[in-house]
Design a protein around this motif. Sequence first.
Motif, PDB file in Angstrom:
ATOM      1  N   TYR A  50      25.289   2.706  22.948  1.00  0.00           N
ATOM      2  CA  TYR A  50      24.976   1.304  22.707  1.00  0.00           C
ATOM      3  C   TYR A  50      23.497   1.069  23.006  1.00  0.00           C
ATOM      4  O   TYR A  50      23.000   1.433  24.084  1.00  0.00           O
ATOM      5  CB  TYR A  50      25.851   0.415  23.579  1.00  0.00           C
ATOM      6  CG  TYR A  50      27.263   0.315  23.069  1.00  0.00           C
ATOM      7  CD1 TYR A  50      28.128   1.407  23.136  1.00  0.00           C
ATOM      8  CD2 TYR A  50      27.749  -0.859  22.501  1.00  0.00           C
ATOM      9  CE1 TYR A  50      29.423   1.338  22.650  1.00  0.00           C
ATOM     10  CE2 TYR A  50      29.042  -0.953  22.015  1.00  0.00           C
ATOM     11  CZ  TYR A  50      29.875   0.146  22.092  1.00  0.00           C
ATOM     12  OH  TYR A  50      31.159   0.073  21.611  1.00  0.00           O
ATOM     13  N   TYR A  51      22.825   0.448  22.049  1.00  0.00           N
ATOM     14  CA  TYR A  51      21.393   0.199  22.156  1.00  0.00           C
ATOM     15  C   TYR A  51      21.123  -1.298  22.226  1.00  0.00           C
ATOM     16  O   TYR A  51      21.636  -2.067  21.399  1.00  0.00           O
ATOM     17  CB  TYR A  51      20.650   0.761  20.952  1.00  0.00           C
ATOM     18  CG  TYR A  51      20.733   2.260  20.816  1.00  0.00           C
ATOM     19  CD1 TYR A  51      21.746   2.866  20.086  1.00  0.00           C
ATOM     20  CD2 TYR A  51      19.771   3.080  21.423  1.00  0.00           C
ATOM     21  CE1 TYR A  51      21.825   4.241  19.965  1.00  0.00           C
ATOM     22  CE2 TYR A  51      19.836   4.458  21.306  1.00  0.00           C
ATOM     23  CZ  TYR A  51      20.866   5.027  20.576  1.00  0.00           C
ATOM     24  OH  TYR A  51      20.932   6.389  20.454  1.00  0.00           O
ATOM     25  N   CYS A  52      20.295  -1.670  23.164  1.00  0.00           N
ATOM     26  CA  CYS A  52      19.811  -3.043  23.217  1.00  0.00           C
ATOM     27  C   CYS A  52      18.689  -3.209  22.191  1.00  0.00           C
ATOM     28  O   CYS A  52      17.877  -2.288  21.992  1.00  0.00           O
ATOM     29  CB  CYS A  52      19.294  -3.349  24.618  1.00  0.00           C
ATOM     30  SG  CYS A  52      18.714  -5.059  24.837  1.00  0.00           S
ATOM     31  N   HIS A  53      18.646  -4.359  21.559  1.00  0.00           N
ATOM     32  CA  HIS A  53      17.665  -4.619  20.509  1.00  0.00           C
ATOM     33  C   HIS A  53      17.036  -5.985  20.724  1.00  0.00           C
ATOM     34  O   HIS A  53      17.719  -6.942  21.102  1.00  0.00           O
ATOM     35  CB  HIS A  53      18.358  -4.574  19.147  1.00  0.00           C
ATOM     36  CG  HIS A  53      17.515  -5.036  18.013  1.00  0.00           C
ATOM     37  ND1 HIS A  53      17.628  -6.301  17.471  1.00  0.00           N
ATOM     38  CD2 HIS A  53      16.543  -4.409  17.311  1.00  0.00           C
ATOM     39  CE1 HIS A  53      16.768  -6.432  16.475  1.00  0.00           C
ATOM     40  NE2 HIS A  53      16.097  -5.298  16.363  1.00  0.00           N
ATOM     41  N   ALA A  54      15.750  -6.064  20.487  1.00  0.00           N
ATOM     42  CA  ALA A  54      15.042  -7.344  20.533  1.00  0.00           C
ATOM     43  C   ALA A  54      14.222  -7.497  19.261  1.00  0.00           C
ATOM     44  O   ALA A  54      13.533  -6.562  18.843  1.00  0.00           O
ATOM     45  CB  ALA A  54      14.135  -7.420  21.754  1.00  0.00           C
ATOM     46  N   ARG A  55      14.336  -8.651  18.664  1.00  0.00           N
ATOM     47  CA  ARG A  55      13.594  -8.943  17.434  1.00  0.00           C
ATOM     48  C   ARG A  55      12.486  -9.949  17.725  1.00  0.00           C
ATOM     49  O   ARG A  55      12.711 -10.954  18.386  1.00  0.00           O
ATOM     50  CB  ARG A  55      14.532  -9.506  16.384  1.00  0.00           C
ATOM     51  CG  ARG A  55      13.860  -9.990  15.110  1.00  0.00           C
ATOM     52  CD  ARG A  55      14.881 -10.438  14.099  1.00  0.00           C
ATOM     53  NE  ARG A  55      15.732  -9.326  13.685  1.00  0.00           N
ATOM     54  CZ  ARG A  55      16.800  -9.460  12.902  1.00  0.00           C
ATOM     55  NH1 ARG A  55      17.167 -10.662  12.470  1.00  0.00           N
ATOM     56  NH2 ARG A  55      17.512  -8.414  12.554  1.00  0.00           N
ATOM     57  N   THR A  56      11.286  -9.643  17.244  1.00  0.00           N
ATOM     58  CA  THR A  56      10.182 -10.585  17.303  1.00  0.00           C
ATOM     59  C   THR A  56       9.733 -10.896  15.882  1.00  0.00           C
ATOM     60  O   THR A  56      10.280 -10.348  14.928  1.00  0.00           O
ATOM     61  CB  THR A  56       9.012 -10.025  18.118  1.00  0.00           C
ATOM     62  OG1 THR A  56       8.390  -8.965  17.365  1.00  0.00           O
ATOM     63  CG2 THR A  56       9.483  -9.474  19.457  1.00  0.00           C
ATOM     64  N   MET A  57       8.740 -11.729  15.743  1.00  0.00           N
ATOM     65  CA  MET A  57       8.239 -12.061  14.411  1.00  0.00           C
ATOM     66  C   MET A  57       7.608 -10.851  13.747  1.00  0.00           C
ATOM     67  O   MET A  57       7.572 -10.746  12.527  1.00  0.00           O
ATOM     68  CB  MET A  57       7.230 -13.197  14.505  1.00  0.00           C
ATOM     69  CG  MET A  57       7.834 -14.520  14.926  1.00  0.00           C
ATOM     70  SD  MET A  57       9.031 -15.156  13.744  1.00  0.00           S
ATOM     71  CE  MET A  57       7.954 -15.598  12.391  1.00  0.00           C
ATOM     72  N   ALA A  58       7.100  -9.932  14.555  1.00  0.00           N
ATOM     73  CA  ALA A  58       6.357  -8.800  13.998  1.00  0.00           C
ATOM     74  C   ALA A  58       7.136  -7.490  14.021  1.00  0.00           C
ATOM     75  O   ALA A  58       7.045  -6.706  13.068  1.00  0.00           O
ATOM     76  CB  ALA A  58       5.041  -8.630  14.752  1.00  0.00           C
ATOM     77  N   LEU A  59       7.857  -7.240  15.105  1.00  0.00           N
ATOM     78  CA  LEU A  59       8.456  -5.924  15.296  1.00  0.00           C
ATOM     79  C   LEU A  59       9.864  -6.029  15.882  1.00  0.00           C
ATOM     80  O   LEU A  59      10.240  -7.050  16.437  1.00  0.00           O
ATOM     81  CB  LEU A  59       7.589  -5.095  16.255  1.00  0.00           C
ATOM     82  CG  LEU A  59       6.180  -4.713  15.784  1.00  0.00           C
ATOM     83  CD1 LEU A  59       5.392  -4.102  16.944  1.00  0.00           C
ATOM     84  CD2 LEU A  59       6.224  -3.753  14.612  1.00  0.00           C
ATOM     85  N   ASP A  60      10.582  -4.915  15.745  1.00  0.00           N
ATOM     86  CA  ASP A  60      11.856  -4.742  16.442  1.00  0.00           C
ATOM     87  C   ASP A  60      11.648  -3.749  17.584  1.00  0.00           C
ATOM     88  O   ASP A  60      10.889  -2.777  17.442  1.00  0.00           O
ATOM     89  CB  ASP A  60      12.923  -4.191  15.498  1.00  0.00           C
ATOM     90  CG  ASP A  60      13.371  -5.226  14.490  1.00  0.00           C
ATOM     91  OD1 ASP A  60      13.991  -4.840  13.486  1.00  0.00           O
ATOM     92  OD2 ASP A  60      13.101  -6.424  14.707  1.00  0.00           O
ATOM     93  N   TYR A  61      12.334  -3.995  18.691  1.00  0.00           N
ATOM     94  CA  TYR A  61      12.238  -3.113  19.848  1.00  0.00           C
ATOM     95  C   TYR A  61      13.640  -2.633  20.226  1.00  0.00           C
ATOM     96  O   TYR A  61      14.626  -3.364  20.061  1.00  0.00           O
ATOM     97  CB  TYR A  61      11.602  -3.842  21.033  1.00  0.00           C
ATOM     98  CG  TYR A  61      10.169  -4.215  20.795  1.00  0.00           C
ATOM     99  CD1 TYR A  61       9.828  -5.435  20.218  1.00  0.00           C
ATOM    100  CD2 TYR A  61       9.135  -3.345  21.134  1.00  0.00           C
ATOM    101  CE1 TYR A  61       8.517  -5.782  19.993  1.00  0.00           C
ATOM    102  CE2 TYR A  61       7.814  -3.686  20.911  1.00  0.00           C
ATOM    103  CZ  TYR A  61       7.510  -4.902  20.339  1.00  0.00           C
ATOM    104  OH  TYR A  61       6.200  -5.231  20.106  1.00  0.00           O
ATOM    105  N   TRP A  62      13.665  -1.413  20.765  1.00  0.00           N
ATOM    106  CA  TRP A  62      14.941  -0.791  21.117  1.00  0.00           C
ATOM    107  C   TRP A  62      14.904  -0.244  22.534  1.00  0.00           C
ATOM    108  O   TRP A  62      13.886   0.261  22.990  1.00  0.00           O
ATOM    109  CB  TRP A  62      15.245   0.368  20.164  1.00  0.00           C
ATOM    110  CG  TRP A  62      15.425  -0.056  18.748  1.00  0.00           C
ATOM    111  CD1 TRP A  62      14.463  -0.111  17.782  1.00  0.00           C
ATOM    112  CD2 TRP A  62      16.633  -0.495  18.125  1.00  0.00           C
ATOM    113  NE1 TRP A  62      14.997  -0.567  16.603  1.00  0.00           N
ATOM    114  CE2 TRP A  62      16.333  -0.793  16.779  1.00  0.00           C
ATOM    115  CE3 TRP A  62      17.950  -0.657  18.570  1.00  0.00           C
ATOM    116  CZ2 TRP A  62      17.298  -1.257  15.877  1.00  0.00           C
ATOM    117  CZ3 TRP A  62      18.903  -1.107  17.675  1.00  0.00           C
ATOM    118  CH2 TRP A  62      18.569  -1.405  16.353  1.00  0.00           C
ATOM    119  N   GLY A  63      16.056  -0.333  23.202  1.00  0.00           N
ATOM    120  CA  GLY A  63      16.205   0.371  24.455  1.00  0.00           C
ATOM    121  C   GLY A  63      16.556   1.822  24.188  1.00  0.00           C
ATOM    122  O   GLY A  63      16.721   2.248  23.043  1.00  0.00           O
TER     123      GLY A  63
END
Length: 115
Positions: free
Chosen positions: A93-106
Amino acid sequence: QVQLVESGGGLVQPGGSLRLSCAASGSIFSITAMGWYRQAPGKERSLVARITTSGSTVYADSVKGRFTISRDNAENTVTLQMNSLKPEDTAVYYCHARTMALDYWGKGTLVTVSS
């Protein structure tokens, strides 16, 4: 930059529960949504649940009624409460964060559902 750190994975028997947490740090003001994806062996990564800054949620059909996503904006954390777990929920299971510019992953946390 956004950094994501997951915790809470492990081994659980079918029918059991687990809670995953993800702590975000860095440019958290830029985050518009956070969520959880999972990837089982031999399968593609897929959305489990997502929650926006306003609290709107989306769930995969396979987890509706069993999983609940929540967000603490003050603590910059997102939690996935998983109940009635099934062997087919086994995955990283991966945590994900979305911003206006990029996606980030744990880095991911392994959940194994097995007797």
